[in-house]
Structure formats: C-alpha cells, structure tokens
Design an enzyme around this catalytic site. Sequence first.
Site, PDB file in Angstrom:
ATOM      1  N   TYR A 182       1.060  -1.432   0.519  1.00 30.69           N
ATOM      2  CA  TYR A 182       0.087   0.112   0.141  1.00 30.69           C
ATOM      3  C   TYR A 182       0.696   1.600  -0.146  1.00 30.69           C
ATOM      4  CZ  TYR A 182      -3.731   3.646   1.797  1.00 30.69           C
ATOM      5  OH  TYR A 182      -4.253   4.543   2.056  1.00 30.69           O
ATOM      6  N   LYS A 203       0.852   3.983  -2.735  1.00 30.34           N
ATOM      7  CA  LYS A 203       0.923   5.490  -2.413  1.00 30.34           C
ATOM      8  C   LYS A 203       1.179   6.491  -2.883  1.00 30.34           C
ATOM      9  CE  LYS A 203      -3.643   4.585  -1.468  1.00 30.34           C
ATOM     10  NZ  LYS A 203      -4.459   5.900  -2.311  1.00 30.34           N
TER      11      LYS A 203
END
Length: 299
Positions: free
Chosen positions: A176, A180
């Site tokens: 993640y 991002k």
Amino acid sequence: MSRLLEGRIAIVTGAGRGIGRAHALELARHGAKVVVNDYGVTLAGETVHTNGAGDSPAHDVVREIEALGGEAVVNGADVADFDAAEAMVQQAIDTFGGLDILVNNAGFVRDRMLVNTSEEEWDAVIRVHLKGHFAPLRHAGAYWRAEAKEGRQRAARVVNTSSGAGLQGSVGQGTYSAAKAGIAGLTLVAAAEMGRYGVTVNAIAPVAKTRMTEGAFDTSAMALPEDNSPLVAWLASAEAGDVTGRVIEIDGSVITVENGWAHGPSADAGARWDATEVGPALRKLLAEAPPPEPVYGAS
C-alpha cells in the site's frame, strides 16, 4: 452556503462508501454534477453482490445527491481496466456534456509484512491504486487536451489520493505504501505535463476513520471521512487554478502541505569516488541533513 462548483462536472472513483462517498456528496452540495463510481468490492478487493434490485452503494449515494437537489449517475467501472476507465470518462461527457473534475479515490488494502506478502496481493493492490489512478487520468487528460486544442480549454482539476503511508511509510503496509508513493510521484509529473491544457493536478493524504483504517489502527480519535472533503471541493474549483503539483495532508481540522523528496546536502569529489572515501563523505552529509520522519508503526 456559497457554491464553489456550480455547473461543473465531476467523476469521483470509489465513491460508494467512506471518503469517496463524502467527496461525492460535498461536490454535489457545491453544485457539481457527479458520476459516482464504485466497483462494489470488499475492503480486500473481493467482488460483492448487489441486492435483488441491482442496487449498489453507488446507487445509494446517487439517491442522496438527488435528495439534496443535485444531479448524479452511477458508474460501476473497474477503474484499473483501461477501456472501462475510458468509458467512464465518456459517460460523464455523454450524460452531462463534459468533464471538469476527476477525483481519484478508489482503493483497497491487503496488509501484510513484506516477507508474508504474496505476489497476488502485491499485484492486486498496486493495480487498483496505481493503475486505477493512471487509467482515468490518462483518458480525462486526453479529453482535456483535445478540448484545449479546439479552443475550449476547461478549468480542469484532478485530485488524487495518496496517504501518509506513501509519504512516510507504514509498517505492515509495504504494498500500500509503495502504491501511494507512486501516486504522489504521478501527481507531480501529471501536473507538469498537463498544465498547458488548463489542468491542475494535486493529491491529498487524508486521515479518517474508514473501512480501510478500522482494524489497522486505533481509530477512536480519528477524523470522519467528510472532514476531508472541503479541501477536495476547493481544489476542484476554478478558484484553485494557481495550485498544482502539491501533496496536502488533511487530518480533521489540520491541513499540512507535504514537502517531498528534495535535494539536500551534497559533496563533489571532482572525479569518480573511491569506495573507501564514500563512507566519511556520506556520513558528513547525513549529519548535515534533517533526519527522516519515522515510519508509521516503527518501534
């Protein structure tokens, strides 16, 4: 209430629940017509079924917008599907007559420590977050470029969704965090490339109590999803035309402009470095540089 977005046309991805839903409602309150995109998946990205009437969370959001007196339409595209993302942009154009605002928000998590992360988990998270930002942005950008070339340049706005995990890192969220961080980098490049067509591109790093954070952190003191949305509404407005290429954290009542990678102290050997000289030189530079912010969850 003054309406910042009167007559403007928006797409919000991942808008069936949480932060995306809050964004769609806030944009509508300010006068935008909204394409409410939601693929209908669980927190881990697994497909869920609609009820017998074919309704999805996106249908509920459209009804909420209509109850406010606004206009909205459902889109069920997988935003990481290149052709489906193109069709979503076209839906906004065909339904409402154009597109002014793209809010890329869709995503899910499959948290694992790096040594426990499977290839499938890595691919799925990178796909929905990073490709799921690229595909809608690419097609929206092509439309705005064509409009500009025809003398119809729009005050176009893109708001991407990064995260503190992508900026400072987060233990147990390597995949993640990588996705991002990629979104933050994509935002900078898109802002530089698309400004000539009247497009601003910024990213927010929201903090909120959502399906994605509950279970991963203590969310008792966290902001609500709707606390992030006024920033998005302003960035989506014609008024925000001088703000681009920025990553902005929003945590309840606190707005913070993030300072990303920047050149720090440097040393020039005047020729190729000798490996034995690198250590002392680099240690001196590190002593002069500010320390990095700690990774979330690091002990």
